[in-house]
Scaffold this active site. Structure first.
Site, PDB file in Angstrom:
ATOM      1  N   SER A 327      37.258  27.692 -40.076  1.00  0.00           N
ATOM      2  CA  SER A 327      36.455  28.017 -41.268  1.00  0.00           C
ATOM      3  C   SER A 327      36.615  27.018 -42.405  1.00  0.00           C
ATOM      4  O   SER A 327      35.878  27.096 -43.393  1.00  0.00           O
ATOM      5  CB  SER A 327      36.811  29.422 -41.757  1.00  0.00           C
ATOM      6  OG  SER A 327      36.408  30.393 -40.817  1.00  0.00           O
ATOM      7  N   ASP A 351      24.708  40.743 -43.050  1.00  0.00           N
ATOM      8  CA  ASP A 351      25.691  40.549 -41.981  1.00  0.00           C
ATOM      9  C   ASP A 351      26.104  41.892 -41.386  1.00  0.00           C
ATOM     10  O   ASP A 351      26.843  42.656 -42.020  1.00  0.00           O
ATOM     11  CB  ASP A 351      26.914  39.824 -42.539  1.00  0.00           C
ATOM     12  CG  ASP A 351      28.062  39.754 -41.536  1.00  0.00           C
ATOM     13  OD1 ASP A 351      27.785  39.809 -40.323  1.00  0.00           O
ATOM     14  OD2 ASP A 351      29.224  39.644 -41.981  1.00  0.00           O
ATOM     15  N   ASP A 364      31.617  38.419 -35.820  1.00  0.00           N
ATOM     16  CA  ASP A 364      32.202  38.077 -37.108  1.00  0.00           C
ATOM     17  C   ASP A 364      33.651  38.555 -37.121  1.00  0.00           C
ATOM     18  O   ASP A 364      34.030  39.457 -36.362  1.00  0.00           O
ATOM     19  CB  ASP A 364      31.419  38.747 -38.247  1.00  0.00           C
ATOM     20  CG  ASP A 364      31.757  38.164 -39.608  1.00  0.00           C
ATOM     21  OD1 ASP A 364      30.973  37.346 -40.106  1.00  0.00           O
ATOM     22  OD2 ASP A 364      32.810  38.518 -40.165  1.00  0.00           O
ATOM     23  N   HIS A 370      29.975  41.879 -43.497  1.00  0.00           N
ATOM     24  CA  HIS A 370      30.193  41.726 -44.928  1.00  0.00           C
ATOM     25  C   HIS A 370      29.020  42.242 -45.761  1.00  0.00           C
ATOM     26  O   HIS A 370      29.022  42.104 -46.991  1.00  0.00           O
ATOM     27  CB  HIS A 370      30.420  40.252 -45.276  1.00  0.00           C
ATOM     28  CG  HIS A 370      31.678  39.673 -44.693  1.00  0.00           C
ATOM     29  ND1 HIS A 370      31.745  39.205 -43.405  1.00  0.00           N
ATOM     30  CD2 HIS A 370      32.925  39.512 -45.232  1.00  0.00           C
ATOM     31  CE1 HIS A 370      32.971  38.742 -43.162  1.00  0.00           C
ATOM     32  NE2 HIS A 370      33.709  38.924 -44.247  1.00  0.00           N
ATOM     33  N   CYS A 383      32.557  34.401 -44.289  1.00  0.00           N
ATOM     34  CA  CYS A 383      31.657  35.162 -43.422  1.00  0.00           C
ATOM     35  C   CYS A 383      31.161  34.289 -42.265  1.00  0.00           C
ATOM     36  O   CYS A 383      30.414  33.323 -42.473  1.00  0.00           O
ATOM     37  CB  CYS A 383      30.471  35.682 -44.238  1.00  0.00           C
ATOM     38  SG  CYS A 383      29.214  36.509 -43.258  1.00  0.00           S
TER      39      CYS A 383
END
Length: 648
Positions: A327, A351, A364, A370, A383
């Site tokens: 990430s 999401d 996710d 989220h 996210c």
């Protein structure tokens, strides 16, 4: 009856003989004269040189190797003088017997024998090779009394390279070792052949290798008159050697020591840079090794321990290890989205906790998702679904074109040898990398995981640090360098490394500001907020967790059920202070899990040291080593309170 002699005939024969003898004598003198002219005139210069060489000998004077220091002048590589016990194999009648008898006078361990044998395999029989180094005065005296028993064995005083802090920063400093046959042939074919006469050691790794020409110095010569037996009688002339220059690094060895302490026994790497100059402030690869083991030739046991270790201590993870960025890639993806118009900062997605593509469920990290996510929240809350969708919308080639400017998948050009390129994928790369047509084709599903720094993405920690520094420096990419300056040992003149701009990322200032603001949010209210709570400065960062093995669809990743070396990597990139960054870094802790829990706390202590001159307490260091999510900051100490340098 009296014989009558023919006097005239006898006289004629006598004259003929005299003439022949005279001609022979004249011819002999002519030949001698011709030979004399040939030797004295035609070959005068050549024979004069040979005669002089028979009378004199040229002895090389090996220069003292230059020092290596950190940015504050702390010596990291030095020289010291000691006695060695050396054997010239060609001058010994029975080598094994000689060594056995020597061991009765001076202690020679099995390790010394193995190292000597290895040196023999790499050298010529007429070379003097050490079998014991660093003899005590008592050992020297014992051998001197018995020297007559050991032809071909002698004691010599030599300068030895020493790395006073052992394993500390070993991947940066490197080490020297005896010149092997391949290196001898390379030197013989180069312009440096004369300068390496008498030299037995050369840089093998790190700064020792990359700055060999600066550290080696210039070899001098002594012209010595010798006797017919080859014994030196007197010195005729001397040209002194010039010591090598001092190479001053940009790293702060105290910061380096702190980071290596924080990693503890864990594997990983960290690179910290000054975004404005490209100076590398810390360059850590864990685990490390002791470079002192290599100076006189490493023994087989130590070599096996290093070479066969699963932890790979000889691998420079910061320079040569490649990892998926996880990430930590998301801020760069978001900037690419702004630049291409694929997203605006306010644009949101919903999401649900996954993204479906081609019948495959891309999960996710947050169960249930989220909810409504804009760009700021996508970075602060990390996210995944936001970036699955974004990658699918942008496509692999657009991602490649936008992100290569940050140096992903490109050599940084750092001033140390051995850097690897990593991989920023594209359709063109895949066509070149594979042979079969079905392998060369890029499938749309392969793009999805690129958005969260997985898939084919593979970068070095150095590249991630350079990219973060470029972002912190508002898109201006500086060439990273480890050497701050080279000091001429004779003139004391300083040759500073230029701060070289490698290029500027084509990105609007307002777009860069959006991303930097979101990264500040990560450290204030996002995934790494716990690590930066109470900090006296504002910083920006991004946590990352990178998969090591692919989890089958439908299965849930549970770290405790996975082999330790197959667990996720913990990553973190950051810069501080946010208003005018003086330091940017990237780090990875291998197989440690969440970046927020196991990587961000290390970055916090690095920033506290660099910006506030605070050194963590021993208890705080121990807490970070345990990598607990709620690690207390503890009471910091000022730099002045910390004992330094550490005991070598």
């Amino acid at each position: 009856m009296t014989e009558l002699r023919n006097v005239e005939a006898d006289l004629a024969r006598f004259k003929a003989r005299v003439l022949v003898v005279s001609l022979a004598v004249v011819l002999a003198f002519v030949l001698l004269a011709a030979r004399l002219v040939y030797l004295q005139v035609v070959r005068h210069d050549d024979l004069s040189e040979q005669a002089e060489n028979n009378r004199t000998a040229v002895v090389p004077i090996v220069p003292n190797r230059g020092l290596i220091q950190d940015r504050n002048g702390i010596a990291l590589a030095t020289n010291y003088s000691a006695y060695t016990l050396e054997i010239t194999p060609s001058k010994t009648l029975n080598l094994e017997q000689t060594i056995d008898e020597l061991s009765g006078v001076i202690d020679i361990a099995p390790r010394d024998r193995r190292r000597f044998k290895k040196l023999m395999d790499e050298s010529k029989s007429f070379e003097s090779l050490p079998i014991r180094t660093r003899l005590s005065d008592e050992e020297v005296a014992r051998f001197a009394a018995q020297r007559f028993r050991f032809p071909g064995v002698d004691i010599k005083a030599r300068l030895f390279r020493q790395y006073p802090y052992g394993e500390l920063a070993s991947h940066v400093i490197g080490y020297i070792g005896r010149i092997n046959q391949t290196e001898k042939e390379s030197i013989a074919d180069s312009e440096d052949e004369a300068n390496y006469r008498g030299t037995e050691y050369i840089g093998k790794l790190g700064i020792e290798q990359s700055f060999e020409s600066q550290l080696h110095g210039t070899t001098g010569v002594d012209s010595v008159e010798t006797s017919a037996g080859g014994r030196a009688m007197r010195k005729l002339a001397s040209s002194p050697s010039t010591p090598g220059n001092t190479v001053m690094l940009s790293i702060d060895i105290k910061l380096q020591h702190l980071v290596e302490q924080l990693f503890g026994e864990r594997r990983g790497a960290l690179v910290a840079m000054d975004p404005a100059t490209g100076e590398v402030l810390a360059f850590v690869s864990k685990p490390t090794f002791d470079p002192n083991l290599f100076v006189e030739g490493i023994d087989s046991e130590s070599w096996a321990a290093l070479n066969e270790s699963l932890d790979k201590p000889l691998l420079n993870r910061a320079l040569r290890g490649t990892y998926p960025p996880g990430s930590t890639y998301k801020p760069f993806m978001a900037l690419a989205a702004l630049e291409t118009g694929a997203r605006t900062p306010e644009q949101t997605i919903s999401d649900p906790g996954f993204f479906m593509f081609g019948g495959h469920r891309f999960r996710d990290d947050k169960e249930g998702g989220h909810g409504s996510v804009n760009m700021y929240r996508s970075i602060v809350q990390s996210c995944d679904t936001y970036y699955y969708v974004l990658a699918n919308d942008m496509g692999v080639d657009t991602i490649h074109e936008q992100l290569k400017g940050f140096g992903f998948g490109e050599l940084t050009g750092i001033d140390i040898q051995g850097e690897v390129r990593g991989l920023l994928p594209s359709t063109g790369w895949k066509r070149r990398a594979y042979r079969r047509a079905d392998q060369q084709k890029w499938y749309a599903g392969e793009t999805i995981s690129l958005g969260i720094g997985q898939g084919y993405n593979n970068f070095t920690v150095l590249q991630m640090a350079t990219a973060t520094a470029t972002l912190a420096n508002n898109g201006v990419k500086m060439k990273p360098h480890l050497v701050k300056e080279v000091v001429d040992i004779m003139t004391r003149g300083q040759s500073r490394t230029a701060h070289e701009v490698q290029g500027e990322v084509i990105a609007k200032a307002e777009n860069i500001a959006v991303i930097k603001n979101a990264m500040v949010g990560v450290n204030i209210e996002g995934t790494s907020a716990a690590s930066f709570r109470g900090a006296a400065y504002t910083s920006g960062g991004k946590t990352g967790t990178a998969q090591v093995i692919q989890i089958k669809q439908g299965e849930k990743y549970v770290a405790s059920k996975v082999d330790e070396r197959h667990r996720d990597h913990a990553l973190f990139v950051a810069f501080a202070p946010a208003e005018a960054p003086k330091i940017a870094l990237a780090l990875i802790v291998e197989n440690a899990g969440f970046g927020a829990q196991n990587a961000a706390p290390i970055a916090r202590r690095v920033f506290d040291y660099w910006l506030l001159k605070q050194y963590p307490s021993e208890a705080d260091i121990a807490a970070v080593q345990k990598a607990q999510a709620t690690t207390p900051i503890g009471k910091p100490r000022s730099v002045a309170e910390v004992p330094w340098p550490p005991t070598p």
